[in-house]
Design a protein around this motif. Structure first.
Motif, short mmCIF file in Angstrom:
data_model
loop_
_atom_site.label_atom_id
_atom_site.label_comp_id
_atom_site.label_asym_id
_atom_site.label_seq_id
_atom_site.Cartn_x
_atom_site.Cartn_y
_atom_site.Cartn_z
N ASP A 19 -16.13 8.08 26.37
CA ASP A 19 -17.02 9.19 26.07
C ASP A 19 -16.28 10.53 26.04
OD1 ASP A 19 -19.85 7.78 27.90
OD2 ASP A 19 -19.14 7.45 25.84
N ASP A 20 -15.30 10.63 25.18
CA ASP A 20 -14.57 11.88 25.06
C ASP A 20 -14.80 12.48 23.69
OD1 ASP A 20 -11.23 10.61 24.20
OD2 ASP A 20 -13.23 10.01 23.57
N TYR A 21 -16.07 12.52 23.28
CA TYR A 21 -16.36 13.05 21.96
C TYR A 21 -17.69 13.79 21.97
CZ TYR A 21 -19.32 8.86 21.41
OH TYR A 21 -20.27 7.88 21.56
N ILE A 22 -17.90 14.55 20.92
CA ILE A 22 -19.15 15.27 20.73
C ILE A 22 -19.79 14.80 19.44
CG2 ILE A 22 -18.42 17.30 22.04
CD1 ILE A 22 -17.77 18.69 19.40
N ILE A 23 -21.11 14.86 19.40
CA ILE A 23 -21.89 14.50 18.21
C ILE A 23 -22.71 15.70 17.78
CG2 ILE A 23 -23.80 13.12 17.33
CD1 ILE A 23 -21.54 11.33 17.54
N GLY A 24 -22.66 16.01 16.52
CA GLY A 24 -23.46 17.10 16.00
C GLY A 24 -24.35 16.64 14.87
N TRP A 25 -25.51 17.28 14.76
CA TRP A 25 -26.38 17.07 13.60
C TRP A 25 -26.32 18.33 12.73
CZ3 TRP A 25 -28.58 12.72 11.92
CH2 TRP A 25 -28.78 11.67 12.82
N PHE A 26 -26.09 18.12 11.46
CA PHE A 26 -26.03 19.20 10.51
C PHE A 26 -26.99 18.88 9.36
CE2 PHE A 26 -22.31 21.46 12.12
CZ PHE A 26 -21.78 20.51 12.98
N ARG A 27 -27.37 19.89 8.61
CA ARG A 27 -28.24 19.64 7.47
C ARG A 27 -27.84 20.55 6.31
NH1 ARG A 27 -33.98 22.08 9.83
NH2 ARG A 27 -33.40 24.30 9.78
N GLN A 28 -28.15 20.07 5.12
CA GLN A 28 -27.87 20.86 3.93
C GLN A 28 -29.01 20.70 2.95
OE1 GLN A 28 -24.05 20.18 2.04
NE2 GLN A 28 -24.11 22.22 1.15
N ALA A 29 -29.64 21.82 2.64
CA ALA A 29 -30.71 21.84 1.66
C ALA A 29 -30.13 22.21 0.30
CB ALA A 29 -31.77 22.86 2.08
N PRO A 30 -30.79 21.84 -0.78
CA PRO A 30 -30.29 22.16 -2.12
C PRO A 30 -30.05 23.64 -2.29
CG PRO A 30 -32.09 20.60 -2.24
CD PRO A 30 -32.03 21.05 -0.82
N GLY A 31 -28.86 23.99 -2.76
CA GLY A 31 -28.53 25.37 -3.01
C GLY A 31 -28.20 26.19 -1.78
N LYS A 32 -28.16 25.54 -0.63
CA LYS A 32 -27.86 26.27 0.61
C LYS A 32 -26.61 25.70 1.26
CE LYS A 32 -32.61 27.61 1.73
NZ LYS A 32 -33.66 27.60 2.79
N GLU A 33 -26.01 26.49 2.11
CA GLU A 33 -24.85 26.04 2.85
C GLU A 33 -25.28 25.09 3.97
OE1 GLU A 33 -21.88 29.89 2.30
OE2 GLU A 33 -22.57 29.30 4.29
N ARG A 34 -24.35 24.24 4.35
CA ARG A 34 -24.63 23.35 5.46
C ARG A 34 -24.77 24.16 6.74
NH1 ARG A 34 -20.30 18.93 5.77
NH2 ARG A 34 -19.05 20.64 6.60
N GLU A 35 -25.72 23.78 7.56
CA GLU A 35 -25.93 24.49 8.81
C GLU A 35 -26.01 23.51 9.98
OE1 GLU A 35 -29.67 26.45 9.45
OE2 GLU A 35 -30.79 24.99 8.25
N GLY A 36 -25.57 23.97 11.11
CA GLY A 36 -25.65 23.16 12.31
C GLY A 36 -27.05 23.18 12.88
N VAL A 37 -27.50 22.03 13.35
CA VAL A 37 -28.85 21.89 13.88
C VAL A 37 -28.83 21.71 15.39
CG1 VAL A 37 -30.95 20.50 13.84
CG2 VAL A 37 -29.68 20.90 11.72
N SER A 38 -28.09 20.72 15.84
CA SER A 38 -28.07 20.42 17.26
C SER A 38 -26.84 19.57 17.56
CB SER A 38 -29.34 19.67 17.66
OG SER A 38 -29.45 19.57 19.06
N CYS A 39 -26.40 19.60 18.81
CA CYS A 39 -25.23 18.79 19.18
C CYS A 39 -25.33 18.34 20.62
CB CYS A 39 -23.93 19.54 18.92
SG CYS A 39 -23.69 20.98 19.99
#
Length: 126
Positions: free
Chosen positions: A30-50
């Motif tokens: 368990d030496d890692y991190i998990i992130g959730w990201f999202r990308q909507a059409p025409g928008k930059e990818r953004e971080g949601v939660s980790c």
């Protein structure tokens, strides 16, 4: 080899809920991190939660605080993103990502995640 497999996306009405899953394999400890990201059409990818598998800490974007919850099932090596009170603006392709790191997680693009899943579509209808 690290693999991330997302599932749980779909079509939901505004105000509804979905739970996304990210099954991780290839990590020996368990030496890692998990992130959730999202990308909507025409928008930059953004971080949601980790979530940090190393110390259990979590972080969420202001836009989803109080509505989205990230959690982990260690026995299944799976990280979940419970999304409640979904809004039209939550519509996007959601990706989980991982990086080996002995510390807390982050959801900015400043320091990249190394491993990415294939993405799962979340569509919220009005």
């Amino acid at each position: 080899e690290v693999q991330l497999v997302e599932s749980g996306g779909g079509l939901v009405q505004a105000g509804g809920s979905l739970r996304l899953s990210c099954a991780a394999s290839g990590f020996s400890k368990d030496d890692y991190i998990i992130g959730w990201f999202r990308q909507a059409p025409g928008k930059e990818r953004e971080g949601v939660s980790c979530l940090s598998k190393y110390d259990g800490s979590t972080m969420s974007a202001d836009s989803v605080k109080g509505r989205f919850t990230i959690s982990s099932d260690n026995a299944k090596n799976t990280v979940y993103l419970q999304m409640n009170s979904l809004q039209f603006d939550d519509t996007a392709v959601y990706y989980c990502a991982a990086r080996r790191f002995n510390g807390g997680c982050w959801i900015t693009a400043t320091v990249p995640y190394h491993y990415w899943g294939q993405g799962t579509q979340v569509t919220v209808s009005l």
